[in-house]
Design an enzyme around this catalytic site. Structure first.
Site, PDB file in Angstrom:
ATOM      1  N   ASP A 165      -5.047  -1.304  -7.358  1.00  0.00           N
ATOM      2  CA  ASP A 165      -5.442   0.158  -7.948  1.00  0.00           C
ATOM      3  C   ASP A 165      -5.025   0.410  -9.307  1.00  0.00           C
ATOM      4  OD1 ASP A 165      -2.574   0.599  -7.779  1.00  0.00           O
ATOM      5  OD2 ASP A 165      -2.786   1.305  -5.766  1.00  0.00           O
TER       6      ASP A 165
ATOM      7  N   VAL B  43       9.743   7.283  -1.894  1.00  0.00           N
ATOM      8  CA  VAL B  43       9.616   8.137  -2.871  1.00  0.00           C
ATOM      9  C   VAL B  43      11.020   8.755  -3.227  1.00  0.00           C
ATOM     10  CG1 VAL B  43       8.630  10.381  -3.473  1.00  0.00           C
ATOM     11  CG2 VAL B  43       7.030   8.749  -2.863  1.00  0.00           C
TER      12      VAL B  43
ATOM     13  N   HIS C 135      -3.425  -9.607  -5.397  1.00  0.00           N
ATOM     14  CA  HIS C 135      -4.700  -9.699  -4.934  1.00  0.00           C
ATOM     15  C   HIS C 135      -5.620  -9.165  -5.968  1.00  0.00           C
ATOM     16  CE1 HIS C 135      -2.747  -9.209  -0.595  1.00  0.00           C
ATOM     17  NE2 HIS C 135      -2.843 -10.438  -0.957  1.00  0.00           N
TER      18      HIS C 135
ATOM     19  N   THR D 106       0.293   5.194  -1.667  1.00  0.00           N
ATOM     20  CA  THR D 106      -0.165   6.322  -0.840  1.00  0.00           C
ATOM     21  C   THR D 106       0.359   7.682  -1.306  1.00  0.00           C
ATOM     22  OG1 THR D 106       1.423   5.666   0.972  1.00  0.00           O
ATOM     23  CG2 THR D 106      -0.887   5.262   1.220  1.00  0.00           C
TER      24      THR D 106
ATOM     25  N   ASN E  69      11.353   0.614   3.789  1.00  0.00           N
ATOM     26  CA  ASN E  69      10.359   0.830   4.363  1.00  0.00           C
ATOM     27  C   ASN E  69      10.446   1.609   5.769  1.00  0.00           C
ATOM     28  OD1 ASN E  69       7.338  -0.423   4.587  1.00  0.00           O
ATOM     29  ND2 ASN E  69       7.888  -1.062   6.575  1.00  0.00           N
TER      30      ASN E  69
ATOM     31  N   ALA F 198       0.734  -1.241   0.077  1.00  0.00           N
ATOM     32  CA  ALA F 198      -0.158   0.042   0.024  1.00  0.00           C
ATOM     33  C   ALA F 198       0.782   1.274   0.043  1.00  0.00           C
ATOM     34  CB  ALA F 198      -0.944   0.130   1.222  1.00  0.00           C
TER      35      ALA F 198
ATOM     36  N   THR G  92       5.492  -1.977   2.479  1.00  0.00           N
ATOM     37  CA  THR G  92       4.691  -3.051   2.948  1.00  0.00           C
ATOM     38  C   THR G  92       5.118  -3.652   4.317  1.00  0.00           C
ATOM     39  OG1 THR G  92       3.602  -5.140   2.626  1.00  0.00           O
ATOM     40  CG2 THR G  92       5.645  -4.665   1.398  1.00  0.00           C
TER      41      THR G  92
ATOM     42  N   ARG H 198      -5.112  -0.225   5.989  1.00  0.00           N
ATOM     43  CA  ARG H 198      -4.511  -0.839   7.254  1.00  0.00           C
ATOM     44  C   ARG H 198      -3.564  -0.007   8.002  1.00  0.00           C
ATOM     45  NH1 ARG H 198      -3.521  -4.460   3.661  1.00  0.00           N
ATOM     46  NH2 ARG H 198      -5.104  -6.100   3.215  1.00  0.00           N
TER      47      ARG H 198
ATOM     48  N   GLN I 111       0.630  -6.156  -3.793  1.00  0.00           N
ATOM     49  CA  GLN I 111      -0.616  -6.384  -3.181  1.00  0.00           C
ATOM     50  C   GLN I 111      -1.768  -5.170  -3.599  1.00  0.00           C
ATOM     51  OE1 GLN I 111       0.468  -7.314   1.019  1.00  0.00           O
ATOM     52  NE2 GLN I 111       2.059  -6.337   0.391  1.00  0.00           N
TER      53      GLN I 111
END
Ligand code: ZN
Length: 242
Positions: free
Chosen positions: A104, A232, A121, A25, A212, A21, A188, A33, A101
């Site tokens: 989008d 990013v 997914h 974002t 991460n 995710a 993630t 989540r 995952q």
């Protein structure tokens, strides 16, 4: 960026990106989540996002399911960001495969090579009528979950809670992992099974980098090169190298 990391990206021929995710974002898609995500926002209410995104909800409360999907999951105005773009470019160069995952569609919009993109997914912009099994345009689905042609219920192609991953897709992901010479986990928490299990499938001594902000914890020993940097920023730097 560390010279060893730059070198890894340069010499590797079979990079696998395992993404979640946090990659989307920065494109304005909320992570349901995460702390500030939907799940927590909705906690005050009766049901969790996990309930809305379940097989039971789709089958027994199709209107509620549809309302949730339209309100929280579809962001057709969202554009890919530098993370999608750099990874997609590496797929087009034949150097990388993405296992994501995210549902989008942003890797497609970034023109990732579809042969080198595994949407673990599913993809909510791919919709099908459950009665006639014909594809239905997602714009139609957003307007109504009922297929005008036959009154069947339309569903987006995403793996819901209470549903299992397509075995072919899992095997394909496993094979890509076993063939990797560099594994890069991006944004993630690696908490959702069976996606998180994929990390078990790799050749010995293959470097595993994790980009991460939060540290990752696995129930088994994984030798990680942890880069606690904003993805990013990381991929913006990587973009300058190519
Ligand atoms: Zn139909």
């Amino acid at each position: 960026m560390d010279a060893n990391i730059i070198n890894l990206f340069k010499i590797s021929k079979h990079i696998v990106f395992l993404t979640g995710a946090g990659v989307s974002t920065p494109s304005g898609i909320p992570d349901y989540r995460s702390k500030n995500g939907l799940y927590h926002r909705r906690k005050k209410q009766k049901r969790s996002a996990e309930w809305y995104l379940s097989h039971d909800c789709l089958m027994h409360h199709p209107k509620t399911f549809h309302k949730f999907m339209v309100k929280y999951m579809y962001h057709p105005q969202a554009k890919p960001n530098v993370i999608h773009n750099v990874q997609a470019k590496l797929t087009r160069m034949g150097k990388a495969t993405i296992i994501t995952q995210n549902v989008d569609n942003l890797y497609h919009l970034a023109h990732a090579d579809p042969q080198r993109l595994i949407e673990f997914h599913g993809n909510i912009y791919d919709c099908e009528c459950m009665k006639c099994h014909r594809k239905v345009d997602w714009r139609q689905y957003v307007k109504s979950p009922v297929h005008q042609a036959d009154g069947g219920l339309i569903r987006p192609n995403l793996v819901l809670y209470g549903e299992s991953i397509n075995q072919k897709k899992f095997k394909r992901s496993m094979n890509v992992m076993l063939n990797a010479d560099l594994i890069v986990i991006v944004s993630t928490a690696m908490k959702v099974e069976p996606f998180a299990d994929l990390i078990k499938y790799h050749q010995p001594n293959v470097p595993i980098i994790a980009i991460n902000k939060q540290p990752l914890h696995f129930s088994y020993n994984v030798g990680l090169i942890m880069i606690r940097e904003d993805a990013v920023k990381f991929f913006s730097q990587l973009a300058l190298l190519n």
